[in-house]
Write an enzyme that holds these catalytic residues in place. Sequence first.
Site, short mmCIF file in Angstrom:
data_model
loop_
_atom_site.label_atom_id
_atom_site.label_comp_id
_atom_site.label_asym_id
_atom_site.label_seq_id
_atom_site.Cartn_x
_atom_site.Cartn_y
_atom_site.Cartn_z
N ARG A 81 -21.93 147.29 158.61
CA ARG A 81 -21.86 148.75 158.63
C ARG A 81 -23.24 149.35 158.89
NH1 ARG A 81 -16.95 147.27 159.24
NH2 ARG A 81 -15.56 147.31 157.44
N ARG A 143 -15.10 134.99 159.69
CA ARG A 143 -15.60 135.63 158.48
C ARG A 143 -15.63 134.66 157.30
NH1 ARG A 143 -11.77 140.40 157.44
NH2 ARG A 143 -13.34 141.02 155.89
N HIS A 186 -4.12 144.52 157.47
CA HIS A 186 -4.30 145.91 157.92
C HIS A 186 -3.01 146.45 158.53
CE1 HIS A 186 -8.53 144.59 157.74
NE2 HIS A 186 -8.80 145.86 157.52
N ASP A 258 -8.29 145.89 147.74
CA ASP A 258 -8.57 146.15 149.14
C ASP A 258 -8.07 147.57 149.42
OD1 ASP A 258 -9.47 145.62 151.70
OD2 ASP A 258 -8.33 143.77 151.93
#
Length: 519
Positions: A81, A143, A186, A258
């Site tokens: 980020r 990841r 997601h 999450d």
Amino acid sequence: MSRRSPDLARLAMTVLQPGFDGTEPPGWLLRALGEEGLGGAVLFARNLGDLDHTAALVARLRAENPAAVIAVDEEGGSVTRLQAARGSSWPGNRALGVGDDVEATRLVAREIGRLLASADITLDYAPVADVNANPANPVIGVRSFGADPELVSRHTAAWISGLQGAGVAACAKHFPGHGDTHTDSHHALPTLHASSRLLAERDLPPFRTAVAAGVRAVMCGHLLIPALDPENPATLSRRITTGLLREEMGFTGMIVTDAIEMRAVASLLPPGEIAVRALAAGADAICAGISSPGGENVHEVRDAIVDAVREGRLGEDRLAEAASRVLGLSAWYASDAAARARAAGNAARGAGHEGEDLGLRTARAAIRVTAGNATGDQGTTGTMNATDAAGATAVLSGPPLVVDIAPRLSEAVGPGLLTGLIGALTEALPGTVGHVVTVEAPELPDLGDGSRPLVMVVHDAGRHPWVAELLARAVALRPDAVVVETGMPGEPSGAVYVTTNGISRASSRAVARWLTGDQ
């Protein structure tokens, strides 16, 4: 007790960690922090400019609530980020796992911690502790540190040690393990079809190691795991959150969900009910990455929590316990100011020379090369690391044409992230020509007659048939092509097949240096 009991409403606000749009904090967020007891906020790339801007933004939030838990996803590699504009200075987990140097992993996490400490950020939603048992996993992949539970465990512990040694709280995710799924949470609810024995042997060891290493937070994943709870996703499961993580594994820190807008749970329940059930299951903090312009949805979640307490569906003691754990993490952060002062004093703005050198070293250690001959035959030298391959593989003879075939990456990564290899090779070899191919325009450019070297860049070609098809077509036309895979390694192709094991600025620079003979 009235519906809008100030004490109860304040407790409800304490457990919320919302995101927001824009590069300036909206008025509703500042008021919620200063007047309503909002416990924190989560920052995304959409909120952040350079490091000076990030530090000033966090300072504005802390001016309203000094105890606010300011969180961010800064994993290194593709999920960054604070460095989204240029790419992370450090490779991600898979690259670190391939290099398998736990001290290097600790140092990378320390550098990330220094970066976050210099912006006064409390909590990093990292490391990913998932064991990537499914190579086709659409959301974990690079990841993860890898597919071996022991390897993932030792690197998870090293990452936590490095980050928390810099005074920033770590958060192991996505409990109890998102590595063996075919679905991106997601978009839909993944189901992990594994026996309780397999889970105990494969998925849970890194989280047990994280707890033993003193990790300050754990993020629950939106996963249905029938062997543990056939009815409720892990985020909403008391058996998993309280029974397994709290009682069996002995975790005493903060449990965060999450993001509750993810379709895995948002398709099942409204946001307020997700929050209520997660708290009842044992979660302490509710991550809500997307907020309405005036914060209406945040207040709706608060009201749903208050109503659930009044109706007896959520114990006030449970809510108070959750709020106390959020405040406990904040207190830990405040108590470790000396570590952050040392870290910030050692960190340059962005990434200093030490961090850049570390990033390049660790990225280079993860590069693997499979070399054939100029006709594209594979396997004549086998697969080796970049150091061993130095001098054994032809480097680029001049500025190449770089064709970057760019599939849409997971929403965890953020929009528009490219591999960075076009820029890295242009820096190394002025005159380099770059072309990006997207799913919206899936056509190859003119690949030339061989007078200019060709570099084909792909990401997870094995998971994207259209990428694999274009790559095969390109290699058939240009068997001399160098192929660079930045995702999960697949079947080698081209005259030279290079795997970086992740996307980062460090990885693109390391592979560009190798391709140009800059050892």
